[in-house]
Design an enzyme around this catalytic site. Structure first.
Site, PDB file in Angstrom:
ATOM      1  CE  LYS A   1     -12.262  16.459  10.220  1.00  0.00           C
ATOM      2  NZ  LYS A   1     -12.816  15.766   9.489  1.00  0.00           N
TER       3      LYS A   1
ATOM      4  CE  LYS B   1      -7.868   2.826  -2.074  1.00  0.00           C
ATOM      5  NZ  LYS B   1      -6.576   3.862  -1.321  1.00  0.00           N
TER       6      LYS B   1
ATOM      7  CG  ASN C   1      -4.524   0.401  -0.395  1.00  0.00           C
ATOM      8  OD1 ASN C   1      -3.581   0.949  -0.890  1.00  0.00           O
ATOM      9  ND2 ASN C   1      -5.907   1.088   0.326  1.00  0.00           N
TER      10      ASN C   1
ATOM     11  CG  LEU D   1      10.907  -5.998  -0.721  1.00  0.00           C
ATOM     12  CD1 LEU D   1      11.698  -5.433  -1.020  1.00  0.00           C
ATOM     13  CD2 LEU D   1       9.084  -6.783   0.107  1.00  0.00           C
TER      14      LEU D   1
ATOM     15  N   GLY E   1       8.630  -5.522   9.729  1.00  0.00           N
ATOM     16  CA  GLY E   1       8.952  -4.964  11.394  1.00  0.00           C
ATOM     17  C   GLY E   1       7.618  -6.020  12.034  1.00  0.00           C
TER      18      GLY E   1
ATOM     19  CB  CYS F   1      -5.726   2.671   3.649  1.00  0.00           C
ATOM     20  SG  CYS F   1      -6.494   4.173   3.494  1.00  0.00           S
TER      21      CYS F   1
HETATM   22  C1  UDX Z   1      -1.368   3.787   2.540  1.00  0.00           C
HETATM   23  C2  UDX Z   1      -1.342   3.425   0.805  1.00  0.00           C
HETATM   24  O1  UDX Z   1       0.631   3.291   0.768  1.00  0.00           O
HETATM   25  C3  UDX Z   1      -1.964   4.204   0.117  1.00  0.00           C
HETATM   26  O2  UDX Z   1      -1.597   4.709  -1.145  1.00  0.00           O
HETATM   27  C4  UDX Z   1      -3.090   4.150   0.482  1.00  0.00           C
HETATM   28  O3  UDX Z   1      -4.395   5.517  -0.479  1.00  0.00           O
HETATM   29  C5  UDX Z   1      -3.556   4.476   1.915  1.00  0.00           C
HETATM   30  O4  UDX Z   1      -2.829   3.085   2.760  1.00  0.00           O
HETATM   31  P1  UDX Z   1      -1.028   4.575   4.850  1.00  0.00           P
HETATM   32  O5  UDX Z   1      -1.595   4.225   5.170  1.00  0.00           O
HETATM   33  O6  UDX Z   1      -0.929   6.596   4.885  1.00  0.00           O
HETATM   34  O7  UDX Z   1      -1.052   4.669   3.165  1.00  0.00           O
HETATM   35  O8  UDX Z   1       0.957   4.612   5.053  1.00  0.00           O
HETATM   36  P2  UDX Z   1       1.751   3.635   4.240  1.00  0.00           P
HETATM   37  O9  UDX Z   1       3.078   4.003   4.258  1.00  0.00           O
HETATM   38  O10 UDX Z   1       1.438   2.488   3.244  1.00  0.00           O
HETATM   39  O11 UDX Z   1       2.035   2.315   5.625  1.00  0.00           O
HETATM   40  C6  UDX Z   1       0.939   1.522   5.630  1.00  0.00           C
HETATM   41  C7  UDX Z   1       1.900   0.608   7.120  1.00  0.00           C
HETATM   42  O12 UDX Z   1       2.551   0.007   7.129  1.00  0.00           O
HETATM   43  C8  UDX Z   1       2.165   1.487   7.928  1.00  0.00           C
HETATM   44  O13 UDX Z   1       1.813   0.512   9.659  1.00  0.00           O
HETATM   45  C9  UDX Z   1       4.014   0.925   8.527  1.00  0.00           C
HETATM   46  O14 UDX Z   1       4.625   0.982   8.974  1.00  0.00           O
HETATM   47  C10 UDX Z   1       3.943  -0.230   7.250  1.00  0.00           C
HETATM   48  N1  UDX Z   1       4.737  -0.758   6.462  1.00  0.00           N
HETATM   49  C11 UDX Z   1       5.448   0.291   4.825  1.00  0.00           C
HETATM   50  C12 UDX Z   1       5.357  -1.701   6.504  1.00  0.00           C
HETATM   51  O15 UDX Z   1       5.556  -2.354   7.606  1.00  0.00           O
HETATM   52  N2  UDX Z   1       6.213  -1.843   5.438  1.00  0.00           N
HETATM   53  C13 UDX Z   1       6.999  -0.991   4.576  1.00  0.00           C
HETATM   54  O16 UDX Z   1       8.120  -1.020   3.724  1.00  0.00           O
HETATM   55  C14 UDX Z   1       6.460  -0.558   4.194  1.00  0.00           C
END
Ligand code: UDX
Length: 431
Positions: free
Chosen positions: A35, A205, A209, A251, A254, A261
């Site tokens: 890396k 945090k 989340n 909202l 899905g 996370c």
């Molecule tokens: C998330 C948090 O958004 C971020 O602030 C934190 O630091 C790390 O975790 P991430 O995991 O990159 O980030 O993606 P995110 O866009 O939040 O989506 C997470 C999951 O939720 C995805 O699988 C997404 O498809 C799902 N999701 C998100 C939904 O099913 N519906 C939504 O309305 C939003």
């Protein structure tokens, strides 16, 4: 300032590169020599919008190395951004964090501030401070500075953050942090900094989340209920979103949340609360709802077509969300496993994630380079990720290319009125 960043995953690398961009001198450290070699060529080891551009632009402020002993010397500030993966019981595995802490302790040659970016259970920063200062020649302040970046928008989320949360226990550390982040509080970034004690910062945090994950599980449950009563979840969320107390983000109903996370942080907080005898029941429900949601479409499919043996299935989208090649906890994985168990023949398509998917499923499934070749001559199509090209596909193609145009859409990609024009047998979530 002279900065070291331990870990070059999403959090560590994006942090390091963003700090170099605001003119700190940054050394990024990782144990993976391969890396480091890649990064020394100016290439990002992760697929993340704008990251490589910034790596190239700020080359003079960035170093990458595996030599932690040298890297931690003469630093004002050391960030810890290594992973805290989930253990089998749901708790956070802090082995990588503590390994790095031991290395920092063994290498530093002056007083410094150690900043914990990794998501760690409440109280961990106190333990780290004690570890670092016991029998040490140097005074080390530990600061909690959780990260809120989302994959796909990580650089923007760091430089133009919604907020910088800083957990400190003394004025000295607070002053250093104010100076350190000063450029981000000014134009064009204008990021607010919020100071609090370390345990509160750690909690911000997890609470953030977990709240977002809960919002998704809640709306997914409501979506399922919409199906039972004949309502349409998209109209429902549109109607809800006008209330500013609720808001219209996160909202989207899905097939459940995945990623690095939400699954891990919900389980870790639930585990911690249970261990402390104060179980968070909403979080328990959130985790259960998400587990069931991930296989909801498969269950529907099984009910609709009890004999699945030899069914030819196309999967469109394998990553846990668009804009990333990350497959961690992606619904596509469990669904592919279930389809294979039932004797289906699976062909997967994804614009970015197929190399990683191949590492999991090897020759157990087939891989398509285009949407067209994925759905051609298939009995059924599942959509697991709402990539723009999947959303924008000409709907005519399903009827034209598939044996029978049966589509199970886990991300509500298509407008129902449009779908009706195309004789597709179409199932989605909450509509
Ligand atoms: C998330 C948090 O958004 C971020 O602030 C934190 O630091 C790390 O975790 P991430 O995991 O990159 O980030 O993606 P995110 O866009 O939040 O989506 C997470 C999951 O939720 C995805 O699988 C997404 O498809 C799902 N999701 C998100 C939904 O099913 N519906 C939504 O309305 C939003």
């Amino acid at each position: 300032m002279e900065v070291a960043v331990a870990g070059t995953g999403y959090v560590g690398l994006v942090t390091g590169v963003s700090l170099a961009h605001i003119n700190h001198h940054v050394t990024c450290i990782d144990i993976d020599q391969n890396k480091i070699d890649i990064m020394n060529k100016g290439i990002s080891p992760i697929y993340e919008d704008k990251l490589e551009d910034l790596m190239k632009k700020n080359r003079s402020n960035l170093k990458y190395t595996t030599d932690y002993k040298e890297a931690y010397k003469n630093k004002d500030v050391i960030f810890v951004g290594v992973g805290t993966p989930e253990r089998e019981d749901g708790s956070a595995n802090l082995d990588y964090v503590y390994q790095v802490i031991d290395q920092i302790k063994a290498s530093i040659n002056k007083d410094c501030v150690v900043i914990i970016k990794s998501t760690v259970p409440i109280g961990t920063n106190d333990i780290i401070e004690e570890k670092l200062n016991t029998d040490s020649k140097y005074k080390i302040d530990v600061v909690s500075n959780p990260e809120f970046l989302a994959q796909g928008t990580a650089v923007k989320d760091t430089l133009y953050a919604s907020r910088i949360i800083i957990g400190v226990e003394n004025d000295h550390a607070k002053k250093i942090m104010e100076e350190f982040y000063l450029p981000l509080t000014k134009e064009p970034y204008n990021v607010p900094i919020i100071f609090m004690n370390r345990k509160s910062a750690e909690m911000v945090k997890y609470a953030s989340n977990n709240f977002l994950a809960l919002k998704i599980s809640f709306i997914n449950e409501i979506a399922n209920f919409c199906e039972s009563v004949g309502a349409n979840i998209e109209d429902v969320t549109k109607g809800m979103g006008y209330d500013s107390r609720i808001g219209n983000k996160f909202l989207n109903a899905g097939i459940g949340y995945g990623g690095s996370c939400f699954p891990k942080d919900t389980k870790a907080l639930h585990w911690l609360s249970k261990t402390l005898g104060n179980e968070l029941k909403t979080i328990k429900a959130c985790i259960e709802v998400n587990k069931a949601q991930k296989i909801k479409l498969f269950e529907k499919f099984k009910k609709d077509y009890p004999d699945l043996k030899n069914k030819k299935v196309a999967i469109l989208g394998v990553t846990f969300k668009p804009g990333t090649d990350d497959l961690r906890e992606a619904p596509s994985i469990i669904n592919t496993e279930l389809l294979l168990e039932c004797g289906c023949e699976v062909t997967a398509y994804d614009p970015i994630g197929l190399d990683n998917f191949r590492k999991i499923f090897k020759d157990k499934i087939m891989y398509a380079n285009t949407i067209i070749s994925a759905i051609k001559d298939k009995d059924v199509c599942f959509i697991f990720t709402e990539w723009p090209e999947i959303k924008n596909i000409d709907l005519k193609l399903y009827a034209k290319l598939m044996i029978k145009p049966v589509v199970y859409d886990g991300r509500n990609c298509y407008n129902l009125e449009e779908v009706k024009k195309h004789e597709i047998i179409y199932k989605s979530i909450g509509r």
